[in-house]
Design a protein around this motif. Sequence first.
Motif, PDB file in Angstrom:
ATOM      1  N   GLU A 179      -8.103 -15.590  -0.630  1.00 13.24           N
ATOM      2  CA  GLU A 179      -7.278 -16.512  -1.412  1.00 13.24           C
ATOM      3  C   GLU A 179      -8.078 -17.102  -2.573  1.00 13.24           C
ATOM      4  N   GLY A 180      -7.515 -17.033  -3.761  1.00 13.33           N
ATOM      5  CA  GLY A 180      -8.168 -17.564  -4.938  1.00 13.33           C
ATOM      6  C   GLY A 180      -9.134 -16.605  -5.598  1.00 13.33           C
ATOM      7  N   HIS A 181      -9.245 -15.401  -5.060  1.00 15.73           N
ATOM      8  CA  HIS A 181     -10.189 -14.415  -5.602  1.00 15.73           C
ATOM      9  C   HIS A 181      -9.664 -13.841  -6.910  1.00 15.73           C
ATOM     10  N   PHE A 182     -10.553 -13.752  -7.913  1.00 14.81           N
ATOM     11  CA  PHE A 182     -10.198 -13.151  -9.194  1.00 14.81           C
ATOM     12  C   PHE A 182     -10.458 -11.651  -9.118  1.00 14.81           C
ATOM     13  N   VAL A 183      -9.430 -10.876  -9.387  1.00 17.86           N
ATOM     14  CA  VAL A 183      -9.515  -9.426  -9.268  1.00 17.86           C
ATOM     15  C   VAL A 183      -9.798  -8.823 -10.632  1.00 17.86           C
ATOM     16  N   LYS A 184     -10.875  -8.068 -10.714  1.00 18.45           N
ATOM     17  CA  LYS A 184     -11.204  -7.377 -11.951  1.00 18.45           C
ATOM     18  C   LYS A 184     -10.541  -5.999 -11.972  1.00 18.45           C
ATOM     19  N   GLU A 185     -10.419  -5.448 -13.150  1.00 18.10           N
ATOM     20  CA  GLU A 185      -9.809  -4.127 -13.303  1.00 18.10           C
ATOM     21  C   GLU A 185     -10.637  -3.073 -12.576  1.00 18.10           C
ATOM     22  N   GLY A 186      -9.960  -2.287 -11.747  1.00 17.43           N
ATOM     23  CA  GLY A 186     -10.627  -1.212 -11.015  1.00 17.43           C
ATOM     24  C   GLY A 186     -11.343  -1.664  -9.756  1.00 17.43           C
ATOM     25  N   GLU A 187     -11.299  -2.936  -9.432  1.00 12.61           N
ATOM     26  CA  GLU A 187     -11.993  -3.442  -8.248  1.00 12.61           C
ATOM     27  C   GLU A 187     -11.183  -3.154  -6.982  1.00 12.61           C
ATOM     28  N   MET A 188     -11.837  -2.610  -5.961  1.00 14.52           N
ATOM     29  CA  MET A 188     -11.155  -2.287  -4.719  1.00 14.52           C
ATOM     30  C   MET A 188     -11.001  -3.544  -3.857  1.00 14.52           C
ATOM     31  N   GLN A 189      -9.798  -3.780  -3.373  1.00 15.72           N
ATOM     32  CA  GLN A 189      -9.522  -4.952  -2.554  1.00 15.72           C
ATOM     33  C   GLN A 189      -9.436  -4.622  -1.066  1.00 15.72           C
TER      34      GLN A 189
ATOM     35  N   SER B 208       0.846  -1.195   0.000  1.00 15.17           N
ATOM     36  CA  SER B 208       0.000   0.000   0.000  1.00 15.17           C
ATOM     37  C   SER B 208       0.881   1.246   0.000  1.00 15.17           C
ATOM     38  N   PRO B 209       0.515   2.253  -0.786  1.00 12.01           N
ATOM     39  CA  PRO B 209       1.308   3.490  -0.784  1.00 12.01           C
ATOM     40  C   PRO B 209       1.108   4.315   0.477  1.00 12.01           C
ATOM     41  N   GLU B 210       0.127   3.981   1.293  1.00 10.40           N
ATOM     42  CA  GLU B 210      -0.152   4.719   2.515  1.00 10.40           C
ATOM     43  C   GLU B 210      -0.232   3.762   3.698  1.00 10.40           C
ATOM     44  N   THR B 211       0.098   4.277   4.876  1.00  9.29           N
ATOM     45  CA  THR B 211      -0.062   3.496   6.101  1.00  9.29           C
ATOM     46  C   THR B 211      -1.398   3.842   6.742  1.00  9.29           C
ATOM     47  N   GLY B 212      -1.919   2.925   7.541  1.00  7.27           N
ATOM     48  CA  GLY B 212      -3.195   3.179   8.192  1.00  7.27           C
ATOM     49  C   GLY B 212      -3.829   1.908   8.702  1.00  7.27           C
TER      50      GLY B 212
END
Length: 207
Positions: free
Chosen positions: A67-77, A54-58
């Motif tokens: 685990e095993g989740h398919f990440v779509k473009e622009g999807e927030m994790q 992450s570019p930020e701490t918090g």
Amino acid sequence: YHRLSDASYPRVRQVAEGLLKASRTRLQYWDLTDEQIDQIRSSGKIRKTLTVYSPETGVVTKKSAFEGHFVKEGEMQYEIVDLATVWVDVDIYEYELPWVEKGMPAEMELAYIPGKRFKGKVLFIYPYLETKTRTAKLRLEFVNPNYELKPGMYANVYLKSTLPEPRLVVPQEAVIDSGVRQRVFVSRGQGKFEARDVTLGVEGGDY
């Protein structure tokens, strides 16, 4: 089979350097750090997994990845919030607006920490009113080094303001408001009173 001449080597080197630069830029677009990219280059090994930092701490307040989740473009994790400084939204009545200004100090008390007051300031005054409640919104800012202030809490907020010069103060019930003009009755002594038109200023409490 084609043998390269000596004159071809500079051109080949330029192409190779261009490919390396493009590959490095692509990895940077994936938010890999320079240290990670240098490690991939020095090891020369293909990696099936990569760690994205992450570019930020918090504090992680929302997590959609598993685990095993398919990440779509622009999807927030992950949703990460920096709670070192928190915002507090406050509702005040319309007549209290003249007493408030941006940057003025504010204090706040929490029910679960009795007796302790947090010090902050007015960060922003919203430029509109809530039509149903006739209230205005303020945004306050408080430093939260020990994370005692948590999102979703309710608090009592105190704002203190003074008028710049002495003013005549009268009780609200002493003003007769016809909708067209405002009047008060001035005592002339010996049971005599005189009606006078007045121009009202700011309201505070019952005055």
